[in-house]
Structure formats: C-alpha cells, structure tokens
Enzyme design. Structure first.
Site, PDB file in Angstrom:
ATOM      1  N   ASP A 219       0.872  -1.170   0.000  1.00  0.00           N
ATOM      2  CA  ASP A 219       0.000   0.000   0.000  1.00  0.00           C
ATOM      3  C   ASP A 219       0.913   1.225   0.000  1.00  0.00           C
ATOM      4  O   ASP A 219       1.411   1.671   1.021  1.00  0.00           O
ATOM      5  CB  ASP A 219      -0.893  -0.028   1.253  1.00  0.00           C
ATOM      6  CG  ASP A 219      -1.840   1.155   1.310  1.00  0.00           C
ATOM      7  OD1 ASP A 219      -1.589   2.159   0.625  1.00  0.00           O
ATOM      8  OD2 ASP A 219      -2.833   1.061   2.054  1.00  0.00           O
ATOM      9  N   GLU A 312       1.887   2.615  13.107  1.00  0.00           N
ATOM     10  CA  GLU A 312       0.828   2.540  12.106  1.00  0.00           C
ATOM     11  C   GLU A 312      -0.243   1.670  12.742  1.00  0.00           C
ATOM     12  O   GLU A 312      -0.176   0.456  12.687  1.00  0.00           O
ATOM     13  CB  GLU A 312       1.388   1.942  10.807  1.00  0.00           C
ATOM     14  CG  GLU A 312       0.498   2.219   9.632  1.00  0.00           C
ATOM     15  CD  GLU A 312      -0.678   1.283   9.549  1.00  0.00           C
ATOM     16  OE1 GLU A 312      -1.647   1.441  10.345  1.00  0.00           O
ATOM     17  OE2 GLU A 312      -0.634   0.383   8.714  1.00  0.00           O
ATOM     18  N   GLU A 321      -9.974  -2.274  15.482  1.00  0.00           N
ATOM     19  CA  GLU A 321      -8.735  -2.904  15.998  1.00  0.00           C
ATOM     20  C   GLU A 321      -8.311  -2.288  17.317  1.00  0.00           C
ATOM     21  O   GLU A 321      -7.587  -2.894  18.091  1.00  0.00           O
ATOM     22  CB  GLU A 321      -7.528  -2.768  15.056  1.00  0.00           C
ATOM     23  CG  GLU A 321      -7.439  -3.783  13.989  1.00  0.00           C
ATOM     24  CD  GLU A 321      -6.138  -3.661  13.205  1.00  0.00           C
ATOM     25  OE1 GLU A 321      -5.069  -3.601  13.818  1.00  0.00           O
ATOM     26  OE2 GLU A 321      -6.223  -3.630  11.968  1.00  0.00           O
ATOM     27  N   SER A 326      -3.167   1.113  22.491  1.00  0.00           N
ATOM     28  CA  SER A 326      -1.796   0.717  22.843  1.00  0.00           C
ATOM     29  C   SER A 326      -0.816   1.865  22.640  1.00  0.00           C
ATOM     30  O   SER A 326       0.156   1.998  23.377  1.00  0.00           O
ATOM     31  CB  SER A 326      -1.361  -0.492  22.005  1.00  0.00           C
ATOM     32  OG  SER A 326      -2.247  -1.559  22.233  1.00  0.00           O
ATOM     33  N   HIS A 462      -5.328   0.037   1.323  1.00  0.00           N
ATOM     34  CA  HIS A 462      -5.806  -1.272   1.781  1.00  0.00           C
ATOM     35  C   HIS A 462      -6.938  -1.131   2.800  1.00  0.00           C
ATOM     36  O   HIS A 462      -7.603  -2.099   3.129  1.00  0.00           O
ATOM     37  CB  HIS A 462      -4.655  -2.120   2.343  1.00  0.00           C
ATOM     38  CG  HIS A 462      -4.234  -1.740   3.727  1.00  0.00           C
ATOM     39  ND1 HIS A 462      -3.504  -0.612   4.004  1.00  0.00           N
ATOM     40  CD2 HIS A 462      -4.457  -2.335   4.924  1.00  0.00           C
ATOM     41  CE1 HIS A 462      -3.287  -0.529   5.298  1.00  0.00           C
ATOM     42  NE2 HIS A 462      -3.849  -1.575   5.882  1.00  0.00           N
TER      43      HIS A 462
HETATM   44  N1  SAH Z   1       4.595  -0.992  11.598  1.00  0.00           N
HETATM   45  C1  SAH Z   1       4.369  -2.048  10.638  1.00  0.00           C
HETATM   46  C2  SAH Z   1       3.222  -2.959  11.014  1.00  0.00           C
HETATM   47  C3  SAH Z   1       1.881  -2.263  11.250  1.00  0.00           C
HETATM   48  S1  SAH Z   1       0.561  -3.401  11.573  1.00  0.00           S
HETATM   49  C4  SAH Z   1       4.151  -1.432   9.284  1.00  0.00           C
HETATM   50  O1  SAH Z   1       3.892  -0.239   9.217  1.00  0.00           O
HETATM   51  O2  SAH Z   1       4.204  -2.133   8.281  1.00  0.00           O
HETATM   52  C5  SAH Z   1       0.420  -3.305  13.317  1.00  0.00           C
HETATM   53  C6  SAH Z   1       1.407  -4.177  14.080  1.00  0.00           C
HETATM   54  O3  SAH Z   1       1.283  -3.854  15.451  1.00  0.00           O
HETATM   55  C7  SAH Z   1       1.139  -5.671  13.985  1.00  0.00           C
HETATM   56  O4  SAH Z   1       2.306  -6.341  13.590  1.00  0.00           O
HETATM   57  C8  SAH Z   1       0.708  -6.085  15.396  1.00  0.00           C
HETATM   58  O5  SAH Z   1       1.168  -7.371  15.769  1.00  0.00           O
HETATM   59  C9  SAH Z   1       1.374  -5.009  16.241  1.00  0.00           C
HETATM   60  N2  SAH Z   1       0.691  -4.707  17.516  1.00  0.00           N
HETATM   61  C10 SAH Z   1      -0.593  -4.325  17.692  1.00  0.00           C
HETATM   62  N3  SAH Z   1      -0.844  -4.069  18.982  1.00  0.00           N
HETATM   63  C11 SAH Z   1       0.311  -4.293  19.652  1.00  0.00           C
HETATM   64  C12 SAH Z   1       0.685  -4.229  21.019  1.00  0.00           C
HETATM   65  N4  SAH Z   1      -0.179  -3.866  21.958  1.00  0.00           N
HETATM   66  N5  SAH Z   1       1.944  -4.565  21.361  1.00  0.00           N
HETATM   67  C13 SAH Z   1       2.840  -4.958  20.417  1.00  0.00           C
HETATM   68  N6  SAH Z   1       2.537  -5.051  19.108  1.00  0.00           N
HETATM   69  C14 SAH Z   1       1.300  -4.716  18.721  1.00  0.00           C
END
Ligand code: SAH
Length: 514
Positions: A219, A312, A321, A326, A462
């Site tokens: 994306d 992200e 989500e 977090s 996406h």
């Molecule tokens: N930063 C990457 C992935 C984004 S998707 C990119 O931009 O391509 C979001 C990611 O956050 C996922 O891999 C998911 O496993 C992680 N994630 C979500 N909540 C989280 C949390 N509380 N602690 C650690 N990882 C987390």
C-alpha cells in the site's frame, strides 16, 4: 569442540556439584575427548559472558555474572521455556551468534522461539564451555529419576489444576454476565491494553503471517506517507530515541534509523518480529534498531523515555482494531516531556452515497430469492458494515468530519464518542448508504508536512472505505442538508470491534464494524 557434531551434553566439572559424575558416552572417540577435557584444570577455563565481553573462570561464575550484572538467569530461561538439551544449545548459540540484547532474550514468549531454527545447533564459539553443562541441572525438560521430585511436581500440578478450575468457574460467571448485559446501546468501555494474552491471541496470530504485512507494505499511499514524513524531516529525527509501536516487518523503524535517529526500539507481539530481526540485520541496522517481542503494555524497554513514538495503528474506519489504545498506553508510559507521537492528527469523515445497483445487489436481493421472500435476512445483512472501494461518482454529498483526534493528547474515553453532522447533498437522487473514511496527518514541528486520505476521491488504500447501507434509500435533492447523529463505541464483548449507531433523517440503525 565439545559438541562433537552429535550435540550430546556432558556435565561440566564446575557446575552444580556434578563434578564427579562421569557421563556415559557410547563412542570411544568421544570418551577420549572427554578425558582430555577432564584433565584440564578448572581454573584455566575461560568462559565468555553471553551479553558482554567479560571472560570468567567457570560456567557457574559466568551464570552468576549474567544474573548479577545483566539481570538474566539462564536457569530461569531454561525453566520458563522448558528447554531440553537441544533447546538450550540453540538458545546459547542464538544469543552468541546474534549478539542480541537482554530484553530481546528475556521478553521471548510463545511456542516459536527465535532460536528454534536448526542453524543454531552450530556452535557460535569453539569449545564453548556453556555448551558442556547438563541442562537438567538447570531445571529443563530432561528426565528426572528422583521420585521425590516427581511427587513434588505432581503436587504442584494438582494445585495448578485446582486454581485453573477456580479461574474457569469465575470466567463462566463473567461470561454469563456479559451475555445477560449485551445491550449494545449501553455505554461501551474497556481498553485492549487490559486484554489477557489468550484473549488477544487471534489478533496477534493474524499479524504473524507475512501476507498481511505484504499487503500493508504494497500500500504505497500508506507506506510512502510514513517514509516521506521521516525522510522529509531529518531534523526531527536526528539523534532522537524513537519507539515504533507494532513494528511488524520493521519498515518504520528502518525509515526512522535512516532519518538519523540515534536509537530505534521496535516492539511487536506477533511472530513477524522474528523476521524483522533478520531484516534489520540484513540491512546492517542492528546497532541502531533494537527489536523486542511482546505486547507494548508488558515489555520492558531498555530506555526510560523516548523522544518520538511512531506507529501505524489505523484500522478500518480508523478505530477498528483499537490499536490506538496501545499507542496511548505507550505515550503515557514512555514519551519524554516535549516528545511527539506520529501521525499526530487523524480525522474521520462521513459522506452520502447513491449506488442503486449495489443496494439492489446487497439489500433488495433478499426480497425475492428464486421466487421466495427472504426479506427477514436484511436484519442480519444491514448491521454489518461492508469494506470496499467506492466509485467516487457514487458520492453525493460534501464530506462531514465527525471526529478529529490529536494523537498527542487524546485519551481512551475520547475514542468512544457521539457527533452530530450535516451532509450537504449535491445531486437529485436516492441516498442508499453512508461512507466512512479517515485522513491522517504528520504535521507537528514538521518542515515538510505529509498527509494521506482514504477517501473514495483519493488513490485507494488497503483500508478501502467503510460502507453503512441504509435499509430504505432516502430521496434527496441537491442543496438538501441531511442531518444525522453518529455514536461510535467499542463492542463490550470484543474491544477490538466497534459498534456504530447512526441516526439519519428519521432512520436509526446500529452497525458492527468487524
Ligand atoms: N509498523 C508495521 C506494522 C503495522 S501493523 C508497518 O507499518 O508495516 C500493526 C502491528 O502492530 C502488527 O504487527 C501487530 O502485531 C502489532 N501490535 C498491535 N498491537 C500491539 C501491542 N499492543 N503490542 C505490540 N505489538 C502490537
């Protein structure tokens, strides 16, 4: 070297009082080598620490040093992961080969450990004394012949079982309470930060597969916006400590490192992080980027505070989500005074849609199915939002921003909100649905501001758009102002899902974004 290519373990002369046990060896060559090693005086032994460059005189002294100076008890790791001989060898070789940090080792959890690969059977150091101990002495999964130990273990297991039964009972009572109180109009509360690991397992395992990351990386609107923000604002990143919440494949961490950050810490609970570790090494960024496996809410970072948080976290209709929960947690716990979260601002918008064909296909379809009335099915179909890319020409109003979030100050309760809106209609037609989408801004202190939009008028992403179908289309005229009210809250039964209630003209409909 000790491992003799067969990877069998011996009792170390210096470890845990096993010094006078001569291990059984089947092979005479092995025996010869054992004898050679036995002849070596203990004081000559020189054991390199797992985490620093110190050499110590014995295995036990090395373990004591690891515990006292690095806070890592090797015995606890063996117990925690129930390591057998092979697991122990792989762990030691993994730590030595990758020169990984202490948090990287101590924060490992789950069934797939970063050292599971067979390549870690290969000794990282020649004659590594740490590979010459009996893992059983460390409390691993090896067989134990001492009956009293078995009795003790059985008692412990019984105690655990009765505690688990009690937990199960409490869980059942809690679940019954949830079902009885599942009125969606009630105020929804709860943060994903409070979810137990097992409750969130499905969420993180979905991120463990490469395909979801491939989709995100491909994306370009999304990924290039993050890249352009970081590469376009090197002054912001120069010599800063950056936290990447949910680093996935590590792409944002690497952008930050390339933008001049002094240190980047990437945290992710999903197993994709093991690939990220390889990716970071393949790009020679391991001196700048530290990756930690775990939930941001639970891990311990190697720093007290960070200057910048990047993440992200956006889901469908922005808030699906609930990963922003977090980021808010990380902001409160780790962001230094004067630090910033990026993206720093996001907004959610609604617009009216007219697409008679889609409406017929999705809703009116149920009126007559092979000559049978199935209109009752609409009650199940309407409440589910549809995620799809809309043709821009189907949008028949100006957009209305229903919420703006400042990521540097927004609080958890503000993620559930009610907003009044007015849609200024631009065509004489029927409104068949509302569309929801969001815009994302990287602006605070930026010389080069960056934004992207998930609107139907912009390049598709996406996230596509979120469509709220109306059961009965509303006739509208250009210039009309269609008043409405929207309530967005978390689903009490699943805080990662959203419940949206729309009042439009005299219609009221509740939707589930999932
Ligand atoms: N930063 C990457 C992935 C984004 S998707 C990119 O931009 O391509 C979001 C990611 O956050 C996922 O891999 C998911 O496993 C992680 N994630 C979500 N909540 C989280 C949390 N509380 N602690 C650690 N990882 C987390």
């Amino acid at each position: 070297m000790f491992i003799y290519n067969e990877f069998c373990l011996l009792s170390s002369p210096d470890f845990g009082g096993a010094s006078d046990e001569v291990p059984e060896l089947s092979d005479s060559e092995d025996e010869e080598q054992w004898m050679e090693e036995e002849d070596e005086p203990e004081s000559k032994e020189c054991v390199l620490c797992l985490f620093c460059d110190r050499s110590l005189h014995s295995v036990s002294e090395t373990f004591r040093h690891c515990e006292a100076d690095h806070g890592v008890s090797v015995a606890d790791l063996v117990k925690k992961h129930r390591l057998d001989d092979y697991g122990y060898i792989k762990m030691i070789n993994y730590i030595r080969t990758t020169r990984c940090s202490v948090p990287c080792v101590t924060s490992c959890s789950g069934s797939v450990l970063p050292w599971s690969g067979d390549e870690y059977m290969k000794p990282a150091l020649p004659d590594d004394a740490l590979l010459q101990i009996d893992v059983e002495e460390l409390g691993g999964a090896a067989v134990c012949d001492d009956v009293s130990v078995w009795v003790q273990r059985a008692q412990q297991a019984e105690e655990n079982l009765s505690r688990a039964m009690e937990d199960l009972h409490q869980l059942k009572t809690f679940a019954q309470g949830l079902v009885l109180n599942s009125d969606v109009t009630q105020k929804c509360v709860g943060s994903v930060s409070e979810l137990r690991e097992d409750e969130d397992e499905a969420y993180f395992s979905s991120y463990g597969h490469y395909s979801i990351h491939e989709e995100m990386l491909k994306d370009k609107v999304r990924t290039e916006s993050y890249r352009d923000f970081m590469y376009g604002n090197p002054d912001l990143f120069k010599d800063k400590v950056v936290l990447d919440v949910g680093c996935g494949t590590g792409i944002l961490s690497m952008f930050a490192a390339r933008s001049g950050a002094k240190k980047v810490i990437g945290v992710d609970q999903s197993e994709i992080i093991y690939h990220a570790m390889d990716i970071v090494r393949a790009n020679h960024l391991e001196d700048t980027i530290t990756l930690i496996k775990g939930r941001i809410e639970e891990v311990e970072l190697p720093v007290e505070k960070v200057d910048i948080i990047i993440s992200e976290w956006m889901g469908y209709f922005l808030l699906f989500e609930s990963m922003l929960d977090s980021v808010i947690f990380a902001r409160g716990r780790y962001l230094a005074e004067g630090g910033s979260v990026y993206p720093d601002r996001c907004s959610i918008s609604l617009a009216a849609v007219s697409d008679a064909e889609k409406h017929r296909d999705h809703i009116a379809f149920w009126d007559d199915v092979y000559g049978f009335k199935m209109a009752c099915m609409k009650k199940a179909v309407i409440p589910e939002t549809v995620v799809e890319v809309l043709k821009p020409e189907t949008v028949i109003s100006e957009p209305s921003v229903i919420q703006t979030l400042d990521c540097n100050v927004v609080t958890l309760p503000e993620l559930e909100f009610t907003a009044d809106f007015t849609l200024k209609i631009t065509a004489n037609t029927y409104c068949t649905a509302l569309v929801g989408y969001f815009d994302v801004f990287f602006e605070q202190d930026c010389t080069n501001k960056v934004m992207f939009s998930t609107s139907p008028h912009c390049t598709k992403t996406h996230w596509k758009q979120t469509v709220f179908f109306l059961e009965k289309p509303i006739p509208v005229q250009s210039g009309d102002e269609l008043p409405g009210r929207i309530r967005v809250c978390k689903n009490r039964k699943d805080p990662r899902a959203l419940i949206v209630t729309l009042n439009l003209a005299d219609l009221k409909q509740t939707y589930c974004v999932q």
